[in-house]
Scaffold this motif. Sequence first.
Motif, PDB file in Angstrom:
ATOM      1  N   ASN A 106      -3.337   2.063  -0.266  1.00 25.32           N
ATOM      2  CA  ASN A 106      -2.197   1.375   0.341  1.00 25.32           C
ATOM      3  C   ASN A 106      -0.919   1.629  -0.451  1.00 25.32           C
ATOM      4  O   ASN A 106       0.137   1.898   0.123  1.00 25.32           O
ATOM      5  N   ILE A 107      -1.025   1.534  -1.768  1.00 23.71           N
ATOM      6  CA  ILE A 107       0.156   1.738  -2.620  1.00 23.71           C
ATOM      7  C   ILE A 107       0.706   3.149  -2.440  1.00 23.71           C
ATOM      8  O   ILE A 107       1.925   3.361  -2.409  1.00 23.71           O
ATOM      9  N   ALA A 108      -0.186   4.131  -2.315  1.00 21.61           N
ATOM     10  CA  ALA A 108       0.245   5.527  -2.163  1.00 21.61           C
ATOM     11  C   ALA A 108       1.049   5.740  -0.889  1.00 21.61           C
ATOM     12  O   ALA A 108       1.806   6.711  -0.785  1.00 21.61           O
ATOM     13  N   GLU A 109       0.919   4.833   0.079  1.00 25.27           N
ATOM     14  CA  GLU A 109       1.636   4.956   1.348  1.00 25.27           C
ATOM     15  C   GLU A 109       2.898   4.107   1.398  1.00 25.27           C
ATOM     16  O   GLU A 109       3.590   4.097   2.409  1.00 25.27           O
ATOM     17  N   THR A 110       3.180   3.357   0.330  1.00 25.05           N
ATOM     18  CA  THR A 110       4.406   2.550   0.323  1.00 25.05           C
ATOM     19  C   THR A 110       5.593   3.424  -0.051  1.00 25.05           C
ATOM     20  O   THR A 110       5.464   4.635  -0.206  1.00 25.05           O
ATOM     21  N   ASP A 111       6.740   2.821  -0.232  1.00 21.99           N
ATOM     22  CA  ASP A 111       7.934   3.599  -0.584  1.00 21.99           C
ATOM     23  C   ASP A 111       7.750   4.243  -1.954  1.00 21.99           C
ATOM     24  O   ASP A 111       7.035   3.710  -2.813  1.00 21.99           O
ATOM     25  N   PRO A 112       8.368   5.415  -2.187  1.00 20.73           N
ATOM     26  CA  PRO A 112       8.156   6.173  -3.423  1.00 20.73           C
ATOM     27  C   PRO A 112       8.465   5.387  -4.697  1.00 20.73           C
ATOM     28  O   PRO A 112       7.754   5.523  -5.687  1.00 20.73           O
ATOM     29  N   ALA A 113       9.507   4.570  -4.685  1.00 20.86           N
ATOM     30  CA  ALA A 113       9.873   3.824  -5.893  1.00 20.86           C
ATOM     31  C   ALA A 113       8.757   2.865  -6.296  1.00 20.86           C
ATOM     32  O   ALA A 113       8.370   2.783  -7.472  1.00 20.86           O
ATOM     33  N   THR A 114       8.223   2.138  -5.314  1.00 22.67           N
ATOM     34  CA  THR A 114       7.130   1.202  -5.583  1.00 22.67           C
ATOM     35  C   THR A 114       5.881   1.947  -6.029  1.00 22.67           C
ATOM     36  O   THR A 114       5.224   1.574  -7.001  1.00 22.67           O
TER      37      THR A 114
END
Length: 204
Positions: A106-114
């Motif tokens: 899930n994190i890998a699909e969030t915005d690049p900064a996050t």
Amino acid sequence: MEDQVPTIMENVFECTLEMINKDFSEFPEHRVEFFTLLRAINLHCFPGRFHSSFHWSIFADKRAALLKLDNRQFKFVIDSCMWASKHDNREVEHAGLNMCLELISNIAETDPATSNSFFQQFFVPILQDVFFVLTDTDHKAGFKAQSTLLSRMFYFVSPADGSVPKIQGPIYPPDQAPAGTDNKEFLAGFVANLLQNAFPNLQP
């Protein structure tokens, strides 16, 4: 539920963790349900993780519920996944490993900064803990989940299909490698050193 998750976590998370982190046997029913709750939040409270009958625009301005937690609470979530992966209760171990897999996906699909911030802080600790349980004979039952998690982490850094890596920022803290070190190069060296330190019979 996204807006309610921080309140739920504030009221049940740390007090439950305090009950179950002393050993691996007390309150077995709390252990299973604790990780069931975390997995449910992770699976259903990320953008894009919703029933297909809903329209994306309803969720477009919402951030993932877990990402609304403060740094301390979020670190507790990661620590809980890793702690569960070392558990001798197979159901808890399985839940921890799978939640970690779902979370990093899930994190890998969030915005690049996050995403970049998360992986710079947590990639190496997660990798170390996965290798710990992977090489522990008491955790053979979790081999499939352990190796799936490990392969996903490698894929995010160096996809074999030639696609652009999911992780664009460094996977290492500033004190572990010179700035600009390639993630693939760092990962190969780190894993080699990790295994050689654990198994002295391995040669370079």
